[in-house]
Write a protein that holds these residues in place. Structure first.
Motif: not given
Length: 488
Positions: A28-35, A166-172, A350-356
């Motif tokens: 399950h993908l996780r809802r970690n990207l905020s507004n 979430k790190l992807f979101g922070e980078l962008e 992965s354990r952190s929820g990303v498709p490695t």
């Protein structure tokens, strides 16, 4: 009070008590990207290498009139975004537009759309990496070293994406902040230079009249304007990126409409005003086709330090585009794998929820492809891959509109009660589809774009053959997302 549709589909998406909807499920993908992540991802999608690097060629081809092309394309794609937004909010179980195409048009549509979007970002990632190579060359003056640094940039992005979404979101978020600040500073600087009638070392005076005194506003006529459409279309690729974040957005009902509604003002600010500012300070016929006009403007007026800073900005923009491609491709492969349309390995998180595996596969393919492409000149390579990407993205955008038309036919009541109805509805869908057909015709008029256009049918023939092989193995998507919290 929520509308009936909002309540119904949030309830559908929020069955967190059932085993298959458990947010701890490994698939399950996780809802970690905020507004704030989504808003800046949307901005990042609207500002990319096509603007920062490609606008040099479009200005050289069409002159000041190229802003008309950017404006028209931006308006058309706003309606694509609105159609996508309405259908995604119709059912919050849709993780992306690939899901609603498969649901509304059939599994074949999900297969063709998902794999084509994957190839879109492979081509776009190649263009972004070519851009990174060009920008590094501004400092290192060695093509080999620039290519090595570009590949190093790609590997760094891979490492960061492997950690958390979430790190992807922070980078962008920070990539987009840099773009917004840089373009805003450029516009303000252009206004100041025009007001004080600044004269460059080459003898060119900054003035609004530069937009029509060097051969007219449309110096190459309609032919030049139409020829500029190819790179202009590529400048907008990624604008639909928010449609791939739906499954990882904390509050899609509020966040997605906000991001989509801001598209028109972004087009006006980041494309029209920025390019008008550049061509007011630097006459369009002094802009070189093979480098970024954003860097050139400060260089031509003698601001070497400012040109260096702007080169850093366009470098981060290209890195941002590559980062978006890595993200979106891994999610497309994830969805395809869970429909039986791609190897199962791509559907593991992965354990952190990303498709490695999807991330690694994408980066390796982009890196290897761009090394082969760079055997020719940077701008020739850039034109080739951007034309291929433009044609493929037109297919993706068209499939979104066709899916919307099918949704309107199957669920007329849902449209009437929609929290985010598309303005213009069916009529605008057909207008935009006709516009896309017009752009494809334009791509046949130039030898460099025609060559790339002739290559793309081979992709769809390959997909057709592959579909005949995998269609019996396809299934309903067996992955899920975290529940959306009930709306108050």
């Amino acid at each position: 009070m929520s509308s009936p549709q909002t309540t119904t589909h949030n309830a559908d998406a929020g069955q967190s008590g059932s085993p298959e909807r458990d947010s701890s499920h490994p698939d399950h993908l996780r809802r970690n990207l905020s507004n704030r992540h989504i808003q800046l991802i949307a901005i990042g999608g609207a500002i990319g290498t096509g603007l920062f690097m490609g606008s040099g060629k479009t200005i050289h081809t069409a002159g000041p009139s190229i802003v008309v092309a950017y404006l028209v394309i931006g308006i058309m794609l706003f309606f694509v975004m609105r159609a996508m937004g309405e259908v995604l909010l119709f059912n919050l179980r849709y993780k992306s537009f690939q899901d609603f195409a498969a649901d509304l048009l059939g599994p074949w549509a999900g297969f063709f759309l998902g794999w084509t979007y994957w190839l879109c970002w492979i081509a776009t990632g190649m263009a972004d990496l070519i851009g990174v190579t060009s920008y590094w060359d501004y400092w290192v003056h060695s093509k080999g070293a620039a290519v090595a640094l570009a590949v190093g940039t790609l590997l760094l992005l891979l490492g960061l994406n492997l950690l958390t979404v979430k790190l992807f979101g922070e980078l962008e978020f920070w990539f987009a902040i840099i773009k917004v600040i840089a373009i805003s500073v450029l516009i303000v600087a252009a206004i100041v230079l025009v007001v004080i009638h600044y004269q460059s070392p080459a003898g060119h005076r900054a003035a609004v009249s530069n937009l029509w005194t060097h051969g007219g506003f449309m110096p190459a006529g309609w032919t030049g304007l139409f020829a500029g459409f190819q790179i202009a279309v590529f400048a907008f690729v990624g604008i639909e990126l928010v449609g791939t974040t739906a499954a990882e957005t904390k509050d899609p009902v509020k966040t997605l409409p906000r991001a989509i509604n801001a598209v028109p003002i972004r087009v006006l600010l980041f494309y029209v005003l920025a390019l008008l500012g550049i061509m007011s300070v630097t006459p369009w016929d002094q802009v070189h086709a093979d480098s970024s006009p954003f860097v050139q403007m400060f260089g031509l007026i003698g601001f070497g330090a400012a040109a260096t800073v702007m080169n850093f900005v366009v470098l981060t923009s290209a890195a941002s585009g590559a980062n978006s491609g890595i993200y979106s491709n891994s999610r497309m492969l994830f969805g395809l794998a869970h429909k039986g349309m791609a190897p199962a390995r791509f559907g593991r998180l992965s354990r952190s929820g990303v498709p490695t595996w999807g991330l690694i596969f994408t980066v390796v393919l982009v890196g290897c492809s761009v090394l082969l492409t760079l055997s020719q000149s940077i701008m020739e390579a850039f034109t080739l891959v951007t034309t291929v990407a433009s044609v493929l993205f037109i297919f993706v955008w068209s499939m979104i509109l066709i899916s919307y038309l099918r949704y309107r036919k199957l669920h007329p009541q849902a449209h009437r009660t929609s929290v985010y109805p598309m303005p213009g509805g069916r009529v605008m869908c057909w207008v935009v589809l006709a516009f896309f057909a017009f752009v494809l015709v334009l791509l046949t008029q130039q030898p460099d774009t025609l060559e790339a256009l002739e290559m793309t049918p081979l992709w769809f023939i390959l997909l057709g053959v592959c579909w005949l092989v995998v269609r019996r193995r396809t299934r309903v998507d067996d992955s899920g997302t975290e529940a959306v919290p009930p709306q108050r």
